[in-house]
Design a protein around this motif. Structure first.
Motif, mmCIF file in Angstrom:
data_model
loop_
_atom_site.group_PDB
_atom_site.id
_atom_site.type_symbol
_atom_site.label_atom_id
_atom_site.label_comp_id
_atom_site.label_asym_id
_atom_site.label_seq_id
_atom_site.Cartn_x
_atom_site.Cartn_y
_atom_site.Cartn_z
ATOM 1 N N LEU A 1 20.372 -5.109 14.960
ATOM 2 C CA LEU A 1 19.334 -5.323 13.949
ATOM 3 C C LEU A 1 18.653 -4.038 13.494
ATOM 4 C CD1 LEU A 1 17.586 -8.474 15.505
ATOM 5 C CD2 LEU A 1 19.304 -8.426 13.677
ATOM 6 N N GLY A 2 18.932 -2.924 14.162
ATOM 7 C CA GLY A 2 18.256 -1.667 13.874
ATOM 8 C C GLY A 2 18.704 -1.016 12.580
ATOM 9 N N ASN A 3 18.032 0.060 12.231
ATOM 10 C CA ASN A 3 18.343 0.769 10.983
ATOM 11 C C ASN A 3 19.787 1.234 10.922
ATOM 12 O OD1 ASN A 3 15.887 0.695 9.507
ATOM 13 N ND2 ASN A 3 15.019 2.266 10.843
ATOM 14 N N ASN A 4 20.287 1.826 12.008
ATOM 15 C CA ASN A 4 21.660 2.324 11.983
ATOM 16 C C ASN A 4 22.674 1.195 11.870
ATOM 17 O OD1 ASN A 4 21.147 5.116 12.162
ATOM 18 N ND2 ASN A 4 20.732 4.930 14.345
ATOM 19 N N ALA A 5 22.466 0.150 12.663
ATOM 20 C CA ALA A 5 23.388 -0.988 12.623
ATOM 21 C C ALA A 5 23.374 -1.649 11.251
ATOM 22 C CB ALA A 5 23.027 -1.993 13.707
ATOM 23 N N GLN A 6 22.192 -1.833 10.683
ATOM 24 C CA GLN A 6 22.079 -2.524 9.406
ATOM 25 C C GLN A 6 22.562 -1.669 8.237
ATOM 26 O OE1 GLN A 6 21.056 -5.863 8.685
ATOM 27 N NE2 GLN A 6 21.605 -5.949 10.863
#
Length: 253
Positions: free
Chosen positions: A108-113
């Motif tokens: 759900l984090g910035n990098n994943a999203q």
């Protein structure tokens, strides 16, 4: 439905595990507001414009990536800080902020999203706290050259990008870390990346890209970090049955 301020804080902490990180400012509840929460507004930065939009939306809580307090501030509540805090306190709005923990969450984090937005699949991590993601196109393909990847980024993020490095080399192994992570470029090179994508570029990275033969793309700090707060706040709001709205206050940086 409603939940309590403390229950919401616990849910964010359980999900993002802020104790794992040595961060540049406090993670969690930065400004205390009303005890019961029904509506959450999320955004990238706790700017005056976002707080005003949250007031208009009758929010009880705001969830952001960039909060009000950072290491090195002088601690005075004057000027822009007074304006933001006064509005939060007058309307009794809670402010929750998570910096590195929001970057790092594996789904759900910035990098994943950002990876989801760009059609990238992470297969490994690199850098401090494993913040950097290393992967490839989710469809298993490759970008034939740097311009093809840059065009893809500009289309997906609706933002011009800065690109430096080899222009004709095929790109398959992609590293990325959102925001101001240009300092991770050397770690991305060591990890074997063909290109590194982040929000900002500083003077040294152009030289590293040319000298090491690894491409560098800066796609905008704000543009790269528009997705984690939306995903995390939406996830937790659904958990409690709360109303949630993401408000994007545009920023060219």
């Amino acid at each position: 439905m409603t939940t309590s301020r403390s229950e919401l804080l616990q849910a964010f902490d359980d999900l993002l595990q802020p104790a794992r990180f040595k961060d540049y400012g406090p993670n969690g509840l930065q400004v205390e507001g009303k005890a019961d929460i029904r509506r959450i507004v999320s955004g990238v930065t706790a700017s005056l414009a976002l707080i005003e939009a949250a007031v208009a939306a009758q929010a009880d809580a705001i969830f952001v990536h960039h909060g009000l307090f950072w290491r090195g501030q002088n601690g005075t509540v004057t000027g822009w800080m007074k304006q933001r805090m006064a509005l939060l306190l007058h309307h009794d709005i809670n402010l929750y902020a998570y910096h590195l923990p929001l970057d790092a969450h594996p789904t759900l984090g910035n990098n994943a999203q950002l990876g989801v937005q760009l059609g990238l699949e992470g297969v490994g991590c690199f850098g401090d706290n494993n913040l950097g993601f290393l992967g490839q196109r989710a469809d298993g393909g490759q970008f034939d050259h740097l311009a093809a990847l840059a065009t893809h980024l500009e289309f997906k993020l609706n933002r011009p990008v800065t690109q430096v490095g080899p222009t004709q080399t095929a790109i398959k192994k992609i590293a990325w870390c959102t925001g101001g992570a240009q300092g991770y470029f050397e770690a991305a090179i060591a990890a074997g990346a063909d290109v590194f994508i982040t929000g900002e570029i500083s003077e040294p990275q152009a030289h590293y890209a040319r000298e090491c033969g690894v491409a560098f793309i800066a796609c905008g700090h704000h543009a790269s970090e528009r997705y984690g707060a939306l995903a995390v706040a939406g996830h937790v709001a659904a958990q409690f049955g709360l109303e949630h709205t993401f408000i994007d206050i545009d920023n060219p940086a």
